[in-house]
Design a protein around this motif. Sequence first.
Motif, PDB file in Angstrom:
ATOM      1  N   HIS A 416      -8.168   0.929  14.280  1.00 17.68           N
ATOM      2  CA  HIS A 416      -9.472   0.405  13.777  1.00 17.68           C
ATOM      3  C   HIS A 416      -9.237  -0.443  12.480  1.00 17.68           C
ATOM      4  CE1 HIS A 416      -9.169   4.768  12.782  1.00 17.68           C
ATOM      5  NE2 HIS A 416      -9.449   4.377  11.492  1.00 17.68           N
ATOM      6  N   ARG A 417      -7.714  -0.993  12.163  1.00 15.09           N
ATOM      7  CA  ARG A 417      -7.181  -1.407  11.076  1.00 15.09           C
ATOM      8  C   ARG A 417      -8.383  -2.356  10.523  1.00 15.09           C
ATOM      9  NH1 ARG A 417      -2.213  -2.338  12.168  1.00 15.09           N
ATOM     10  NH2 ARG A 417      -1.258  -0.450  10.976  1.00 15.09           N
ATOM     11  N   ALA A 418      -8.489  -3.450  11.442  1.00 15.93           N
ATOM     12  CA  ALA A 418      -9.275  -4.585  11.164  1.00 15.93           C
ATOM     13  C   ALA A 418     -10.649  -4.260  10.837  1.00 15.93           C
ATOM     14  CB  ALA A 418      -9.514  -5.544  12.576  1.00 15.93           C
ATOM     15  N   ARG A 419     -11.385  -3.201  11.208  1.00 18.96           N
ATOM     16  CA  ARG A 419     -12.660  -2.605  10.813  1.00 18.96           C
ATOM     17  C   ARG A 419     -12.542  -2.373   9.431  1.00 18.96           C
ATOM     18  NH1 ARG A 419     -14.036   0.615  15.992  1.00 18.96           N
ATOM     19  NH2 ARG A 419     -11.567   0.256  16.416  1.00 18.96           N
ATOM     20  N   ILE A 420     -11.474  -1.552   9.144  1.00 19.39           N
ATOM     21  CA  ILE A 420     -11.356  -1.268   7.628  1.00 19.39           C
ATOM     22  C   ILE A 420     -11.220  -2.418   6.613  1.00 19.39           C
ATOM     23  CG2 ILE A 420      -9.864   0.037   6.139  1.00 19.39           C
ATOM     24  CD1 ILE A 420     -11.459   1.780   7.922  1.00 19.39           C
ATOM     25  N   ILE A 421     -10.704  -3.310   6.917  1.00 20.75           N
ATOM     26  CA  ILE A 421     -10.662  -4.400   6.306  1.00 20.75           C
ATOM     27  C   ILE A 421     -11.869  -5.218   6.168  1.00 20.75           C
ATOM     28  CG2 ILE A 421      -9.413  -6.829   6.098  1.00 20.75           C
ATOM     29  CD1 ILE A 421      -7.519  -4.479   5.444  1.00 20.75           C
TER      30      ILE A 421
END
Length: 675
Positions: A416-421
């Motif tokens: 979920h790295r992109a959602r953190i960004i």
Amino acid sequence: MSERPMPVAQRAAPDAPPDATGHGSQFALLRQRRFAPFFWTQFLGAMNDNVFKIGFTSLVTYQAARFSGVDPKTVAFLISAIFITPFVLFSATSGQVADKYDKAVLMRWVKTFEIAVMLIGAAGFWMHSAPLLYLCTFLMGVHSTVFGPIKYAYLPQKLAADELVGGNGLVEMGTFVAILIGTIMGGIAAGIGASDAVSPVSAVSKGASATVASVTSGPPVGAWWLGGLCIGIALIGRVASAFVPPCAPPQPELRINWNPFSETWRNLRLAHGNRTVFLSLLGISWLWFVGATFLASFFNFAKDVLSADPDVVTLLLAMFSLGIGIGSLLCERLSRRRIEIGLVPLGSIGMSVFGIDLFFASHALPAAPHLLTVGEFVRTLAHWRVLADLFLLAMFGGFYSVPLYALIQSRCAPSHRARIIAANNILNSLFMIVSALMAMGLTAAGVGIAGIFLTTALLNIVVAAYIYTLVPEFLLRFVAWVLVHTVYRVRLVHAERIPAEGAAVLVCNHVSYVDAVVIMAESPRPIRFVMDHQIFRSPLMGRLFRQAKAIPIAPAHEDPALLAAAYETCAAALAEGELVCIFPEGKLTKTGDMSPFRHGVTEILRRHPAPVVPMALRGLWGSAFSRHAASGQERPVRRGLTSRLTLAVGEPVAPGDVTVDELQRTVAELRGARR
């Protein structure tokens, strides 16, 4: 004998090629397909954003008669508000999309979308249609909203751990250079044909002084140039995106929630789950608050404070952009290609220092009989102080932002790295809105531009102190970074043996009061240090070490309950996959020789088995922080300011093979004859 696996700290990213580590410089990435096409894709996108926005703002401000129903006094704020709105509305959805689909494919779709958007924008320029241009502004905001999570989630998939800081530095540098070039190109294009009496750049800024008749009767050459330029940059960006290599999605089974409001809340809660990451997001958002305050004030700052014509704004923006770019690039060298969050406090200190000095420099300017041109402006020495303050403020902003981006990318789960960004983009947008409201409120209260700069710099001190109180890791790493870059010069021997992930017990000899600080500075990740319980009695140091999750320990004859609790806490930390560091001698050496090791290590391993990494410090004995120097037997200044240290790391030992005597022998061999 089987080959040992590459240490985690040096492993390449999942999608990176075999030669993804060990490049000599971050600029080598610009020659590699896994980075170069992506870099130019994002560079051209940022440039096009600013060509369009500056061109649009210039035309409707200085050729307002061509655009019906547009107020030239407020149009700049309206354009910024329209552009930023999609970040608030659609960032959460774009983060899901970036986690679900191949990022290379998404980049190509986004760049194709950009071409269509710029066709609308070109039509708006050529037809002098404000509604079409407002629509294009909103759609370009959508373009940037979707591209943001893709951009920052792509890097950790394609770069090795030791390339992440350098890659982020290049991206930050490229973004601000693209903003600068786009601003200049947009201004020049919009000014073409506006007036025959002034230069293209001056036409943008001085067009307001031309008569409405001359503007309306002149050929709209600038509008045609702007439209063609935006379309051309979009086409080149689409070509560059075609060379971006495939980037496997981390969570292809993800079901997308198309409700932007519920997903926004979910993303913010997801980011809040990791305290350090969430506070890093707030730290980055605060940088956008500071940057937006300064950048939005440049026109009024040039006119009302510097008594300079608007062409000087380009010079101010150039100094600011160069400062960010150089600061971002220097991060890799200053951090030795690691994620060095100790640079974050350094950055915040510099931002406040030079922001405050900019206030005083603004009150030490000579009176000007008229609005100064660029040539007249640079011939005054006092103005160079203003330029230096802007450059250095921005450079320290680069020190501040790059490690935070790299920290977020490395510490949040890839799934979920992109959602953190995306959550980061949401927070950035909110902070920028608050920045605009604060600036408007201070202006209404009679505060000048220089006063707004001073207020922002002072607020930066308050915010930084608050964040570092909540996460002392930043401050401790800063102290460690300063120490090993000023008082000591550290040589590392097999530092890659310190694991970048997974549980391990670090064991080291105890030479000085700064042993833990030196080890912390050279570790790729946080360490739970086992420390004497008396240190925790100090109100300040005790609070700091408790916040840093240090583990207090006492001898059995002083506090057996605390000793047992320390062992249990160490075991729990290892169970969570953390690093624990213990000094088995139990006290500082008084002679420079190693004292007998105690059985603390084996007691910890009995509760939770984990690999043991032996280490040795040599060169600290006799320095300003060792007992030998404190006793006055040697002049500490002579040694302390020129000390060369060595941190030698041995091969990890399996927990079943650990004995106290063998561990002491290994550490003694690592230390050698030099104390």
